[in-house]
Design an enzyme around this catalytic site. Structure first.
Site, PDB file in Angstrom:
ATOM      1  N   ASP A  36       0.856  -1.197   0.000  1.00 24.82           N
ATOM      2  CA  ASP A  36       0.000   0.000   0.000  1.00 24.82           C
ATOM      3  C   ASP A  36       0.889   1.242   0.000  1.00 24.82           C
ATOM      4  O   ASP A  36       2.026   1.203   0.464  1.00 24.82           O
ATOM      5  CB  ASP A  36      -0.922   0.028   1.227  1.00 24.82           C
ATOM      6  CG  ASP A  36      -2.210   0.828   0.986  1.00 24.82           C
ATOM      7  OD1 ASP A  36      -3.269   0.208   0.791  1.00 24.82           O
ATOM      8  OD2 ASP A  36      -2.129   2.079   0.965  1.00 24.82           O
ATOM      9  N   ASP A  60       4.094   2.780  -4.147  1.00 31.14           N
ATOM     10  CA  ASP A  60       3.102   3.428  -5.007  1.00 31.14           C
ATOM     11  C   ASP A  60       2.995   2.594  -6.279  1.00 31.14           C
ATOM     12  O   ASP A  60       3.970   2.475  -7.032  1.00 31.14           O
ATOM     13  CB  ASP A  60       3.589   4.853  -5.315  1.00 31.14           C
ATOM     14  CG  ASP A  60       2.652   5.600  -6.239  1.00 31.14           C
ATOM     15  OD1 ASP A  60       1.718   4.978  -6.791  1.00 31.14           O
ATOM     16  OD2 ASP A  60       2.868   6.815  -6.424  1.00 31.14           O
ATOM     17  N   VAL A  61       1.821   2.036  -6.526  1.00 32.40           N
ATOM     18  CA  VAL A  61       1.679   1.137  -7.679  1.00 32.40           C
ATOM     19  C   VAL A  61       1.879   1.851  -9.014  1.00 32.40           C
ATOM     20  O   VAL A  61       2.111   1.202 -10.033  1.00 32.40           O
ATOM     21  CB  VAL A  61       0.308   0.420  -7.693  1.00 32.40           C
ATOM     22  CG1 VAL A  61       0.123  -0.435  -6.456  1.00 32.40           C
ATOM     23  CG2 VAL A  61      -0.845   1.407  -7.860  1.00 32.40           C
ATOM     24  N   ASN A  87      -5.188  -4.615  -6.821  1.00 31.96           N
ATOM     25  CA  ASN A  87      -6.418  -4.146  -6.173  1.00 31.96           C
ATOM     26  C   ASN A  87      -6.393  -2.668  -5.783  1.00 31.96           C
ATOM     27  O   ASN A  87      -7.444  -2.066  -5.596  1.00 31.96           O
ATOM     28  CB  ASN A  87      -6.682  -5.024  -4.942  1.00 31.96           C
ATOM     29  CG  ASN A  87      -7.770  -4.466  -4.078  1.00 31.96           C
ATOM     30  OD1 ASN A  87      -8.954  -4.575  -4.395  1.00 31.96           O
ATOM     31  ND2 ASN A  87      -7.371  -3.805  -2.991  1.00 31.96           N
ATOM     32  N   TYR A 153     -12.245   7.733 -13.666  1.00 28.90           N
ATOM     33  CA  TYR A 153     -12.453   6.422 -13.024  1.00 28.90           C
ATOM     34  C   TYR A 153     -13.055   5.431 -14.009  1.00 28.90           C
ATOM     35  O   TYR A 153     -12.576   4.299 -14.153  1.00 28.90           O
ATOM     36  CB  TYR A 153     -13.361   6.590 -11.799  1.00 28.90           C
ATOM     37  CG  TYR A 153     -13.522   5.330 -10.992  1.00 28.90           C
ATOM     38  CD1 TYR A 153     -12.543   4.949 -10.076  1.00 28.90           C
ATOM     39  CD2 TYR A 153     -14.635   4.508 -11.154  1.00 28.90           C
ATOM     40  CE1 TYR A 153     -12.677   3.780  -9.335  1.00 28.90           C
ATOM     41  CE2 TYR A 153     -14.776   3.345 -10.415  1.00 28.90           C
ATOM     42  CZ  TYR A 153     -13.800   2.992  -9.506  1.00 28.90           C
ATOM     43  OH  TYR A 153     -13.929   1.838  -8.774  1.00 28.90           O
TER      44      TYR A 153
END
Ligand code: ADP
Length: 251
Positions: A36, A60-61, A87, A153
């Site tokens: 996360d 940080d993805v 996710n 989004y």
């Protein structure tokens, strides 16, 4: 147990669906690399797991360097990566396109679709070497329809399904299964901050009331689907998108 001995990387594991997946996976024998961008919440998740093996990673993805570090360290520590749950996600607070700043667009696209791409690319190396792996992407009902999010989004979640299908198509024969879960309105940190003091969410309350379930979903209800898709019981399932939405998409 369904995931005995498996090593799973789960992003967005500091709360909500990611934390629930981590708990479900460990309860079924897996060891989790909980990822996360927020350090304390993900440390708390690992504390809750309490299995003596799972680890927390602050990353940080949307950062290639962070992602590659997490995968490299997972392989160094555990020798393999069996499951990747992409996710982590951010909402755009239902912002329409004409009000969407470059910053908002880039952040939502960066986390919601660049993240799954970067992590999948990195995790595919050990998975292809092993000849086996599972990738589960958290998509959304916004992968199919408008209205559950704003422009960024909805665009990002449509793209997650495209990535899911292409990865499934390209890597299925080499032992990597890739699928998506499409949650409806789930009660998590992401949606919680949009609640009014008396627990209402003006953006979605009417839509939720109209669904067959007539209620918010719980993170565990997404984790159950993730467990199934991660397990060998789902061996025949490639490139599919499972709605877990209380019937939101029916009408
Ligand atoms: P949901 O469970 O519905 O996805 P949450 O907000 O509870 O909603 O969980 C999303 C998680 O993803 C949060 O813990 C958040 O910190 C995490 N997250 C958001 N952005 C990033 C990012 N760039 N990298 C890693 N994790 C992130």
């Amino acid at each position: 147990m369904k995931l005995d001995g498996r090593i799973a990387i789960i992003t967005g594991a500091g709360s909500g669906m990611g934390r629930a997946m981590a708990q479900e996976f460990v309860a079924n024998g897996a060891t989790v690399v909980a990822v996360d961008v927020r350090t304390d919440p993900v440390a708390e998740t690992v504390k809750l797991l309490d299995d003596g093996r799972s680890v927390a990673q602050t990353a940080d993805v949307s950062s290639r360097a962070d992602v590659e570090r997490v995968v490299t360290e997972a392989v160094e520590r555990f020798g393999r990566v069996d499951i990747l749950c992409n996710n982590a996600g951010v909402l755009d607070d239902y912002t329409p396109a004409h009000e969407t700043t470059d910053e908002l667009w880039n952040r939502v696209i960066g986390v919601n679709i660049n993240g799954p791409f970067l992590f999948s690319r990195a995790a595919l190396t050990p998975m292809l070497e092993q000849g086996k792996g599972v990738i589960i992407n958290t998509a959304s009902i916004s992968s199919f329809v408008a209205g559950g999010g704003g422009a960024a989004y909805t665009s990002s979640k449509h793209a997650v399904l495209g990535l899911t299908k292409q990865l499934a198509f390209d890597y299925g024969k080499r032992g990597v299964r890739v699928n998506a879960i499409c949650p409806g309105a789930i009660h998590t940190g992401m949606t919680g901050h949009l609640m009014t003091a008396d627990g209402r969410n003006p953006h979605v309350d009417a839509a939720i009331a109209a669904t067959p379930a007539g209620r918010w979903g719980k993170p565990e209800e997404i984790a159950h689907m993730a467990l199934f898709l991660a397990s060998d019981e789902a061996d025949f399932i490639h490139g599919a998108a499972f709605t877990v939405d209380g019937g939101w998409l029916l009408p």
